[in-house]
Design an enzyme around this catalytic site. Sequence first.
Site, PDB file in Angstrom:
ATOM      1  N   LEU A 125       0.706  -1.072   0.036  1.00  0.00           N
ATOM      2  CA  LEU A 125      -0.170   0.038  -0.055  1.00  0.00           C
ATOM      3  C   LEU A 125       0.937   1.363   0.050  1.00  0.00           C
ATOM      4  CD1 LEU A 125      -2.799   1.536   0.500  1.00  0.00           C
ATOM      5  CD2 LEU A 125      -2.518   1.164   2.903  1.00  0.00           C
ATOM      6  N   ALA A 130       2.818   8.563  -0.526  1.00  0.00           N
ATOM      7  CA  ALA A 130       1.384   8.214   0.387  1.00  0.00           C
ATOM      8  C   ALA A 130       1.878   7.366   1.560  1.00  0.00           C
ATOM      9  CB  ALA A 130       0.557   7.678  -0.627  1.00  0.00           C
ATOM     10  N   THR A 158       6.866  -5.158   3.769  1.00  0.00           N
ATOM     11  CA  THR A 158       7.424  -6.168   4.324  1.00  0.00           C
ATOM     12  C   THR A 158       7.271  -7.693   3.310  1.00  0.00           C
ATOM     13  OG1 THR A 158       6.867  -5.265   6.354  1.00  0.00           O
ATOM     14  CG2 THR A 158       7.154  -7.711   6.280  1.00  0.00           C
ATOM     15  N   GLU A 364       1.454  -0.389  10.294  1.00  0.00           N
ATOM     16  CA  GLU A 364       0.058  -0.371  10.477  1.00  0.00           C
ATOM     17  C   GLU A 364      -0.801   0.676  10.795  1.00  0.00           C
ATOM     18  OE1 GLU A 364      -1.551  -3.930  10.170  1.00  0.00           O
ATOM     19  OE2 GLU A 364       0.321  -4.912   9.886  1.00  0.00           O
TER      20      GLU A 364
END
Length: 381
Positions: A125, A130, A158, A364
């Site tokens: 992501l 971003a 990761t 996260e």
Amino acid sequence: MDERITQDARHFIDSVSRFVKDECMPVEDSIEETGRLPEALVRTMRDMGLFGLRIPSEYGGAGMNLLDYCYVLKELSKSHDAIRAIMSVNNGIGSMAIVNEGTEEQKRHYLPLLASGEYIASFALTEPGAGSDASALTTMAERTEKGWVLNGMKHFITNAPIADIFTVIALTDKEKRAKGGISAFLVDKGSRGLRIGNVHSTMGGKGWLQAEVIFEDCLVPDAGLLGMPGSGFRIAMKTLNEGRLSAAASAIGIGERLLSMGVEYAKLRKQFGKPIAEFEAIQWMLADSATELYAADRMLADTASRFDHGEDIRTHSSMTKLFATEAAFRVADRVLQLHGGMGFMKETKIERLFRDIRAYRIFEGTSEIQRFMIARELLKD
Ligand SMILES: Cc1cc2nc3c(=O)[nH]c(=O)nc-3n(C[C@H](O)[C@H](O)[C@H](O)COP(=O)(O)OP(=O)(O)OC[C@H]3O[C@@H](n4cnc5c(N)ncnc54)[C@H](O)[C@@H]3O)c2cc1C
């Protein structure tokens, strides 16, 4: 242990605890030195079914609920962080989008491979422009007659150098962006136009890798679209809700290990003719650490249980991730401090745990972003 944890999971947690002591802890130093997980250890993890705990049983996993899984993960996190990392992506952010949104064909193809650990997953992501504002991503997926063509770059991803399958979040409509203009894709390793860029050098987390993932006219067939076109942002956020609880569980596991090291050292180390455990300053460090870990543990059990009962845990998972990761970091700092100079030396392992736990306040979603999301919920009309 929380009374809601199933009997089967309790037995499994006991066997994971033995695995950690007998097989993981003895190889921690070598993982730290080489940056690699021993192959035999990964084989044992596969045999124990650790890669597919959260994957439904009809696709080869154990179909564990989130509460049971979080407590297995907490136990496993008491070993080297690389051991936790390699299995938790397959169980979480690397597979949950397929479980929740995949077609039957996608599930049948990918989930058994992820559950067995034959395939390693990655979730892509974040981009250089971003991070916290994930909706600002610029990796573009354009529809063509042959399928979707991806161009752009992800970073900090990761498992990227060892991954077999990537869940990639990309822009499909520049005007709509997060409101229906972002989609999710499954991209196989070896796809033409997919390249792993620099592997990042990091302060901690040895043995689990982050890297750039580069897309240069990378063709993804129609069958690689995950969910409906335009649903990618929602898919990513839902995946991260669950991922945040995994981060909390692991942080608590690391914190508990540190606390037990602190208690042991405080009893052994003598200064001014008595164990340092007899000084109130040291007792308070231990007491505060135990109290914070207990609170974090209760938040974890409550939030995971809410999820298993079908509740929307958006805000609770932010609160739990925020509190648990910040608390575990404070525990690490106190336990390092009560070790004095020895806490700074590599031989005690505390400096490694201190470096490893630091990343949990960032990935996260950073602590600031968790606070932002909690406040947004509180202040909404
Ligand atoms: C070890 C590790 C593993 C990772 N693995 C993955 C992975 O597998 N897949 C993936 O996609 N990403 C991954 N990431 C990326 C991670 O999710 C991002 O680093 C994180 O979301 C923060 O983004 P950023 O680094 O761009 O920081 P930025 O967004 O640039 O933030 C910089 C600072 O500004 C603060 N800030 C930003 N916006 C606000 C705001 N609105 N209010 C208050 N403060 C704000 C942040 O909290 C931070 O302190 C990983 C990162 C790390 C460190």
